[in-house]
Design an enzyme around this catalytic site. Structure first.
Site, PDB file in Angstrom:
ATOM      1  N   ASN A  88      51.351  42.932  68.759  1.00  0.00           N
ATOM      2  CA  ASN A  88      52.732  43.284  69.086  1.00  0.00           C
ATOM      3  C   ASN A  88      53.223  44.398  68.179  1.00  0.00           C
ATOM      4  O   ASN A  88      53.256  44.245  66.957  1.00  0.00           O
ATOM      5  CB  ASN A  88      53.561  41.993  68.949  1.00  0.00           C
ATOM      6  N   ASN A 151      66.908  35.686  65.195  1.00  0.00           N
ATOM      7  CA  ASN A 151      65.602  36.264  64.909  1.00  0.00           C
ATOM      8  C   ASN A 151      65.506  36.624  63.428  1.00  0.00           C
ATOM      9  O   ASN A 151      65.992  37.665  63.003  1.00  0.00           O
ATOM     10  CB  ASN A 151      65.392  37.497  65.811  1.00  0.00           C
ATOM     11  N   PHE A 152      64.884  35.706  62.646  1.00  0.00           N
ATOM     12  CA  PHE A 152      64.607  35.944  61.230  1.00  0.00           C
ATOM     13  C   PHE A 152      63.102  36.241  61.088  1.00  0.00           C
ATOM     14  O   PHE A 152      62.484  35.873  60.100  1.00  0.00           O
ATOM     15  CB  PHE A 152      64.924  34.705  60.384  1.00  0.00           C
ATOM     16  N   SER A 153      62.524  36.904  62.084  1.00  0.00           N
ATOM     17  CA  SER A 153      61.059  36.932  62.108  1.00  0.00           C
ATOM     18  C   SER A 153      60.434  38.194  62.692  1.00  0.00           C
ATOM     19  O   SER A 153      59.207  38.290  62.723  1.00  0.00           O
ATOM     20  CB  SER A 153      60.566  35.722  62.908  1.00  0.00           C
ATOM     21  N   CYS A 154      61.259  39.174  63.145  1.00  0.00           N
ATOM     22  CA  CYS A 154      60.665  40.395  63.707  1.00  0.00           C
ATOM     23  C   CYS A 154      59.831  41.077  62.611  1.00  0.00           C
ATOM     24  O   CYS A 154      60.358  41.384  61.534  1.00  0.00           O
ATOM     25  CB  CYS A 154      61.759  41.334  64.216  1.00  0.00           C
ATOM     26  N   ASN A 218      56.765  33.362  65.057  1.00  0.00           N
ATOM     27  CA  ASN A 218      56.700  34.713  65.589  1.00  0.00           C
ATOM     28  C   ASN A 218      55.277  35.217  65.286  1.00  0.00           C
ATOM     29  O   ASN A 218      54.453  34.499  64.720  1.00  0.00           O
ATOM     30  CB  ASN A 218      57.763  35.592  64.931  1.00  0.00           C
ATOM     31  N   THR A 219      54.985  36.442  65.666  1.00  0.00           N
ATOM     32  CA  THR A 219      53.649  36.994  65.446  1.00  0.00           C
ATOM     33  C   THR A 219      53.373  37.150  63.939  1.00  0.00           C
ATOM     34  O   THR A 219      54.276  37.381  63.150  1.00  0.00           O
ATOM     35  CB  THR A 219      53.530  38.350  66.145  1.00  0.00           C
TER      36      THR A 219
HETATM   37  C1  LIG Z   1      54.932  42.456  72.684  1.00  0.00           C
HETATM   38  C2  LIG Z   1      55.680  41.348  72.003  1.00  0.00           C
HETATM   39  C3  LIG Z   1      57.050  41.460  71.792  1.00  0.00           C
HETATM   40  C4  LIG Z   1      57.758  40.432  71.154  1.00  0.00           C
HETATM   41  N1  LIG Z   1      59.109  40.555  70.973  1.00  0.00           N
HETATM   42  C5  LIG Z   1      59.809  39.551  70.355  1.00  0.00           C
HETATM   43  C6  LIG Z   1      61.227  39.624  70.209  1.00  0.00           C
HETATM   44  O1  LIG Z   1      61.890  40.571  70.639  1.00  0.00           O
HETATM   45  N2  LIG Z   1      61.854  38.600  69.577  1.00  0.00           N
HETATM   46  C7  LIG Z   1      61.177  37.495  69.098  1.00  0.00           C
HETATM   47  O2  LIG Z   1      61.788  36.571  68.548  1.00  0.00           O
HETATM   48  N3  LIG Z   1      59.818  37.391  69.247  1.00  0.00           N
HETATM   49  C8  LIG Z   1      59.139  38.388  69.872  1.00  0.00           C
HETATM   50  N4  LIG Z   1      57.775  38.265  70.059  1.00  0.00           N
HETATM   51  C9  LIG Z   1      57.076  37.061  69.548  1.00  0.00           C
HETATM   52  C10 LIG Z   1      56.849  36.000  70.622  1.00  0.00           C
HETATM   53  O3  LIG Z   1      58.080  35.501  71.119  1.00  0.00           O
HETATM   54  C11 LIG Z   1      56.027  34.811  70.071  1.00  0.00           C
HETATM   55  O4  LIG Z   1      56.740  34.229  69.001  1.00  0.00           O
HETATM   56  C12 LIG Z   1      54.642  35.225  69.597  1.00  0.00           C
HETATM   57  O5  LIG Z   1      54.051  36.165  70.465  1.00  0.00           O
HETATM   58  C13 LIG Z   1      53.704  34.020  69.472  1.00  0.00           C
HETATM   59  O6  LIG Z   1      53.549  33.354  70.701  1.00  0.00           O
HETATM   60  P1  LIG Z   1      52.226  33.519  71.642  1.00  0.00           P
HETATM   61  O7  LIG Z   1      51.043  33.132  70.813  1.00  0.00           O
HETATM   62  O8  LIG Z   1      52.479  32.625  72.821  1.00  0.00           O
HETATM   63  O9  LIG Z   1      52.175  34.975  72.004  1.00  0.00           O
HETATM   64  C14 LIG Z   1      57.058  39.285  70.707  1.00  0.00           C
HETATM   65  C15 LIG Z   1      55.673  39.169  70.942  1.00  0.00           C
HETATM   66  C16 LIG Z   1      54.979  40.175  71.578  1.00  0.00           C
HETATM   67  C17 LIG Z   1      53.494  40.016  71.808  1.00  0.00           C
END
Ligand SMILES: Cc1cc2nc3c(=O)[nH]c(=O)nc-3n(C[C@H](O)[C@H](O)[C@H](O)COP(=O)(O)O)c2cc1C
Length: 373
Positions: A88, A151-154, A218-219
């Site tokens: 991401n 969102n404390f995690s971007c 989050n990621t």
């Molecule tokens: C391309 C992309 C964009 C994301 N954008 C956000 C975001 O705007 N806000 C947020 O809280 N998490 C965002 N995430 C995190 C996801 O919501 C999630 O927490 C993370 O991908 C882990 O879940 P997964 O293993 O199912 O992908 C994003 C993830 C990806 C891959």
């Protein structure tokens, strides 16, 4: 037998415990409407902010795959390779609050019984930024959302007082949560970064600020592999890359560990699990550790953008599980939530052939700590 899929999470009733997480699957009205049609009980909107958002040139997300013969992890598409992770590089929504508000209203009108959570993000270094959190919160709740996710995690922010930099600072976690709680009439969930050593410390800070639930993960901070032929990062702009976020199957065990740290520290609090969920067995792991809901991103991105097959599998998996477990008297998620939380213990507490030979890394009978074992 009729199974009961519904859950009540932070006072919000959901038809099932499965939500789409804040990410590309929830970036637009049409996606969210399609997600509800497909059967998701709830969605968390792509994060909404007040500062201008301009993404990097080119791809904002990529997928890594691994090949069975050599375990090579690469973004390169090749036959027979299996999904390893998502990568991401995308900032929060590039749409403004004014763009979002009428759409949130319309979504709620179209699906009043589905759960719509507004995700938001602002800075935290001064009173103006704390007011921005309040502005985002009141805007979303006046538009009819059922809850707020902070969102404390971007993982992408340069600003020291924004995104995962808030989630790494327990003081900021408390202050922002408290500011939002001052104005909120709906439950407030805090989405924490997994990029800290002891996530239960930041979770405690959010709860002190009044959080109704913690969401994770989050990621994870990560950089793409380097191509052995070109010596360039597999994704880059003009040869440069910045730290991005890893999601998908690769983070399931990492995210479960973070979640377990928190659910063990706060067994009576509410948690929503995310990370590597594509089918019911992964969702079940989070629930057995104590989560009341789970959220999905990567698997949905790869399934017609909003995961219609993923949600079908999750629901069918839950139904089949409840039917299989009926003899235990389990009728709903609440009956098995958290029952494996207490199976995580210190290494020294795991049985070994001769327990007397092991002293947790200490010399036998030397040092007062070693003597305890
Ligand atoms: C391309 C992309 C964009 C994301 N954008 C956000 C975001 O705007 N806000 C947020 O809280 N998490 C965002 N995430 C995190 C996801 O919501 C999630 O927490 C993370 O991908 C882990 O879940 P997964 O293993 O199912 O992908 C994003 C993830 C990806 C891959």
């Amino acid at each position: 037998m009729t199974v009961n899929r519904s859950v009540t999470f932070t006072g919000i009733k959901l038809d099932n415990p499965f939500l789409l997480s804040s990410a590309p699957p929830t970036e637009s009205e049409s996606n969210i409407l399609r997600a509800f049609e497909a059967g998701w009980a709830g969605v968390v909107t792509k994060t909404i902010g007040l500062h201008p958002v301009v993404n990097v040139v080119g791809a904002k997300a990529k997928f890594m795959r691994t090949s069975p013969e050599d375990a090579y992890v690469s973004m390169k598409k090749r036959p027979g390779a299996a999904l390893h992770s998502s990568w991401n590089w995308e900032l929060i929504s590039d749409k403004t609050l004014d763009w979002w508000l009428p759409r949130l209203r319309r979504i709620k009108e179209a699906f009043p019984d589905r759960v719509l959570i507004g995700s938001s993000m602002a800075g935290s270094g001064n009173d103006k930024e704390l007011k921005n959190w309040q502005l985002l919160a009141t805007g979303c709740q006046d538009a009819g959302v059922d809850g707020l996710e902070l969102n404390f995690s971007c993982p992408h922010m340069d600003r020291r007082d924004m995104g995962s930099n808030i989630g790494k600072d327990q003081g900021l976690c408390s202050v922002v949560t408290e500011a939002v709680k001052e104005v909120s009439r709906v439950p407030v969930w805090c989405k924490l970064t997994p990029a800290t050593a002891e996530i239960e410390v930041e979770a405690a800070a959010c709860f002190r600020g009044g959080a109704d639930a913690i969401v994770s993960s989050n990621t994870f901070p990560s950089i793409p592999p380097i191509d052995p032929d070109t010596l360039e990062f597999e994704i880059n702009v003009d040869g440069f890359v910045s730290s991005g976020g890893l999601g998908g199957p690769a983070i399931l065990p990492l995210s479960l560990a973070k979640m377990a740290q928190m659910t063990r520290a706060f067994p009576d609090k509410s948690f929503s699990g995310i990370g590597g969920i594509s089918d019911f067995p992964q969702a079940l792991s989070y629930i057995l550790l104590g989560c009341g809901t789970v959220q999905v991103c990567t698997a949905a991105m790869l399934d017609q953008a909003v995961g219609p097959n993923v949600i079908k599998r999750l629901i069918a998996g839950l139904d089949a599980f409840l039917e299989r477990q009926a003899e235990k008297g389990w009728k709903s998620v609440e009956d098995f939530r958290g029952i494996r939380r207490d199976r995580i213990v210190a290494q020294s507490e795991i049985r070994r052939p001769n327990a007397a030979d092991y002293h947790s890394g200490y010399e036998p009978a030397e040092g007062y700590a070693g003597a305890e074992h």
